[in-house]
Design a protein around this motif. Structure first.
Motif, PDB file in Angstrom:
ATOM      1  N   ARG A 384      87.482  -1.992 -40.902  1.00 57.60           N
ATOM      2  CA  ARG A 384      87.674  -2.189 -39.465  1.00 57.60           C
ATOM      3  C   ARG A 384      89.092  -1.875 -39.014  1.00 57.60           C
ATOM      4  N   MET A 385      90.099  -2.336 -39.790  1.00 59.38           N
ATOM      5  CA  MET A 385      91.479  -2.206 -39.325  1.00 59.38           C
ATOM      6  C   MET A 385      92.395  -1.475 -40.293  1.00 59.38           C
ATOM      7  N   GLY A 386      92.276  -1.807 -41.582  1.00 60.09           N
ATOM      8  CA  GLY A 386      93.303  -1.351 -42.502  1.00 60.09           C
ATOM      9  C   GLY A 386      92.779  -0.783 -43.798  1.00 60.09           C
ATOM     10  N   ALA A 387      93.713  -0.553 -44.708  1.00 54.26           N
ATOM     11  CA  ALA A 387      93.411   0.011 -46.021  1.00 54.26           C
ATOM     12  C   ALA A 387      92.416  -0.866 -46.770  1.00 54.26           C
ATOM     13  N   ILE A 388      91.705  -0.261 -47.705  1.00 56.60           N
ATOM     14  CA  ILE A 388      90.836  -1.030 -48.594  1.00 56.60           C
ATOM     15  C   ILE A 388      91.663  -1.379 -49.823  1.00 56.60           C
ATOM     16  N   ARG A 389      92.004  -2.673 -49.966  1.00 63.51           N
ATOM     17  CA  ARG A 389      92.956  -3.114 -50.983  1.00 63.51           C
ATOM     18  C   ARG A 389      92.304  -3.726 -52.224  1.00 63.51           C
ATOM     19  N   THR A 390      91.088  -4.229 -52.087  1.00 63.12           N
ATOM     20  CA  THR A 390      90.410  -4.847 -53.225  1.00 63.12           C
ATOM     21  C   THR A 390      88.928  -4.524 -53.162  1.00 63.12           C
ATOM     22  N   ILE A 391      88.323  -4.216 -54.323  1.00 67.66           N
ATOM     23  CA  ILE A 391      86.888  -3.939 -54.410  1.00 67.66           C
ATOM     24  C   ILE A 391      86.328  -4.710 -55.596  1.00 67.66           C
ATOM     25  N   ARG A 392      85.168  -5.334 -55.412  1.00 66.00           N
ATOM     26  CA  ARG A 392      84.510  -6.072 -56.485  1.00 66.00           C
ATOM     27  C   ARG A 392      82.997  -5.845 -56.409  1.00 66.00           C
ATOM     28  N   PHE A 393      82.357  -5.719 -57.578  1.00 68.87           N
ATOM     29  CA  PHE A 393      80.898  -5.725 -57.684  1.00 68.87           C
ATOM     30  C   PHE A 393      80.462  -7.053 -58.283  1.00 68.87           C
ATOM     31  N   THR A 394      79.278  -7.513 -57.899  1.00 70.86           N
ATOM     32  CA  THR A 394      78.700  -8.664 -58.604  1.00 70.86           C
ATOM     33  C   THR A 394      78.273  -8.198 -59.995  1.00 70.86           C
ATOM     34  N   SER A 395      78.181  -9.138 -60.918  1.00 73.30           N
ATOM     35  CA  SER A 395      77.854  -8.793 -62.302  1.00 73.30           C
ATOM     36  C   SER A 395      76.459  -8.206 -62.446  1.00 73.30           C
ATOM     37  N   ASP A 396      75.562  -8.509 -61.500  1.00 73.32           N
ATOM     38  CA  ASP A 396      74.219  -7.934 -61.555  1.00 73.32           C
ATOM     39  C   ASP A 396      74.134  -6.615 -60.788  1.00 73.32           C
ATOM     40  N   GLY A 397      75.245  -6.202 -60.158  1.00 73.13           N
ATOM     41  CA  GLY A 397      75.289  -4.935 -59.451  1.00 73.13           C
ATOM     42  C   GLY A 397      74.636  -4.932 -58.090  1.00 73.13           C
ATOM     43  N   ARG A 398      74.136  -6.078 -57.636  1.00 71.97           N
ATOM     44  CA  ARG A 398      73.388  -6.116 -56.366  1.00 71.97           C
ATOM     45  C   ARG A 398      74.315  -5.961 -55.159  1.00 71.97           C
ATOM     46  N   PHE A 399      75.522  -6.505 -55.233  1.00 74.98           N
ATOM     47  CA  PHE A 399      76.424  -6.474 -54.077  1.00 74.98           C
ATOM     48  C   PHE A 399      77.789  -5.912 -54.451  1.00 74.98           C
ATOM     49  N   MET A 400      78.411  -5.284 -53.481  1.00 73.37           N
ATOM     50  CA  MET A 400      79.793  -4.850 -53.604  1.00 73.37           C
ATOM     51  C   MET A 400      80.576  -5.405 -52.426  1.00 73.37           C
ATOM     52  N   ALA A 401      81.758  -5.948 -52.694  1.00 78.82           N
ATOM     53  CA  ALA A 401      82.615  -6.457 -51.621  1.00 78.82           C
ATOM     54  C   ALA A 401      83.913  -5.668 -51.610  1.00 78.82           C
ATOM     55  N   MET A 402      84.426  -5.423 -50.427  1.00 75.58           N
ATOM     56  CA  MET A 402      85.734  -4.782 -50.287  1.00 75.58           C
ATOM     57  C   MET A 402      86.533  -5.527 -49.231  1.00 75.58           C
TER      58      MET A 402
END
Length: 470
Positions: A384-402
């Motif tokens: 929405r506003m700025g750089a993507i500074r952190t990315i994580r996947f859940t251990s089951d691969g179902r979700f990704m968060a940034m």
């Protein structure tokens, strides 16, 4: 390493050497500025203390209180001269994302994937202001040319890998010169590493040495091992079930040797390794059992982030370049260049299946790459506003968060080809995010002088019975 610049002479405070910006003005309207935090022009202290004593649990917000209308961060909007909606609107208009490369972005938004953002994969569970992550801002030490003697010549770093969950009930986060353990179950914290005083390593090793007053720049925790990096090229390794520090050293004597990222991974034979990426354009690999340096790889630019594929074969290398590299994790030989980003990159993560790599960039996007066809990214996700500074996947691969530098965390459903998302909207700098290994919780560290906190969200399971009960 690229650094994020503060505009409008923002004040900062970190420990005794730096400044941290403050939060909201109660009487004078709102002052959302470019950059990623809130501040008052006249003081580094908040205009009001919210009538809270931070030693008491009334600073916390529960799911029930949030359901009854309390702001999840405890911000008393009813006492301010502006609404949350008005403040959000102004933040979106006035926030200035820092860029290193001024490349045209006109076509970037058109290429980004359309995402349905109104999903609710993880629901708010708890917020505590009794513990908070601290983002270390630092002024880059550089030789300035005669044409660069103004404020634009200075920039400030914001390292974001400062929070890790090793279970739903164990979270580790950085606070100034220390690392804290927080138990969401007991709602109690304790210090597990104090780097404000000299660290004398317990392990007798030729390269191990006493390090003094380490300003922590990055950290990671996996299984029983915690690894932290410092602004002077330090590397600290500690077993969480043992007193003291097992290993400490300065891995570089370069004057700009910041340890930008650390990682713990297993190689193809199953041995545990520690990886450190530094501003001196070096990536070093250590044996996690005796901390011998096994490999040292050199790249063309400062390395801001590395991540190893789940099978231990491939190494993603990101840094002060618009290109990202895929290298052989054993030899360091570059096997592929990833082209498409428009600025420097700071975050990466591998899907647990090892076939998808996500890269986060200052161009405000996350690109998704299929390791079987790296000629171009198969999807571009926009912040929405700025750089993507952190990315994580859940251990089951179902979700990704940034996570962006401030205000927004985005969650994507990978099973929908990343077309369904959830947007977590808050106020303040984001120090880090971490899913619990069992995927049941997502933790968000918020760094703000008044409203700094640890947010916990729980995975929604859509049980019809529980939905009708609560």
């Amino acid at each position: 390493m690229s650094m994020e610049q503060f505009q409008n002479n923002e004040l900062m405070y970190v420990d005794e050497d730096h400044f941290d910006v403050t939060s909201f003005e109660e009487d004078g309207g709102f002052s959302p500025r470019s950059g990623s935090t809130f501040f008052d022009d006249d003081s580094v202290d908040s205009d009001f203390d919210d009538d809270f004593e931070l030693s008491k649990p009334k600073t916390d917000t529960s799911a029930l209180e949030a359901k009854n209308g309390k702001d999840i961060q405890g911000i008393p909007w009813e006492r301010l001269n502006f609404t949350r909606e008005k403040y959000r609107e102004s933040r979106l208009k006035q926030y200035k994302n820092y860029e290193n490369l001024s490349l045209p972005h006109e076509d970037l938004e058109k290429e980004c994937k359309e995402v349905e953002k109104d999903n609710n994969f993880y629901k708010f569970q708890f917020n505590t202001r009794l513990v908070k992550s601290t983002i270390v801002h630092f002024q880059q030490i550089a030789v300035l040319s005669e044409h660069q003697q103004d404020m634009d010549s200075f920039s400030y770093g914001m390292l974001r890998n400062l929070l890790w969950a090793t279970s739903k009930h164990d979270v580790y986060l950085m606070q100034n010169y220390s690392v804290m353990h927080w138990s969401p179950l007991l709602r109690r914290g304790k210090e597990v590493l104090n780097a404000a005083k000299p660290i004398v390593p317990a392990l007798k090793h030729p390269n191990s040495q006493t390090v003094k007053r380490v300003q922590i720049s990055t950290m990671t925790v996996k299984d029983n091992l915690m690894v932290a990096g410092g602004f002077q090229g330090e590397l600290i390794c500690k077993y969480l079930d043992q007193p003291g520090v097992a290993f400490a050293t300065k891995i570089s004597t370069d004057e700009n040797a910041i340890t930008n990222a650390v990682d713990i991974f297993r190689n193809p034979s199953g041995s545990t390794r520690v990886m450190a990426a530094n501003n001196d354009a070096q990536v070093r690999v250590f044996d996690a059992s005796n901390f011998v340096c096994l490999n040292q790889f050199t790249f063309p630019w400062s390395v801001n982030n590395t991540s190893v594929s789940p099978d231990g074969r491939f190494l993603a290398v990101l840094g002060d370049s618009a290109e990202c590299l895929i290298a052989d994790a054993q030899s360091g030989k570059v096997v592929s260049n990833l082209k498409g980003h428009l600025d420097y990159s700071f975050a990466s993560a591998w899907h647990p299946n090892g076939q998808v790599l996500a890269t986060g960039n200052q161009d405000t996007t996350c690109r998704l790459w299929d390791i079987r066809n790296l000629s171009e990214s198969f999807a571009i996700l926009k912040g929405r506003m700025g750089a993507i500074r952190t990315i994580r996947f859940t251990s089951d691969g179902r979700f990704m968060a940034m996570a962006e530098p401030a205000d927004f965390v985005h969650i994507f459903d990978t099973s929908s080809d990343y077309s369904r998302g959830q947007e977590i909207d808050l106020f303040g700098e984001i120090a880090g995010i971490s899913f619990s290994p069992d995927t049941e919780a997502l933790f968000v560290g918020v760094s703000d002088r008044t409203y700094g906190s640890l947010l916990e969200l729980n995975r929604r399971r859509y049980d019809p019975y529980s939905e009708c009960m609560f």
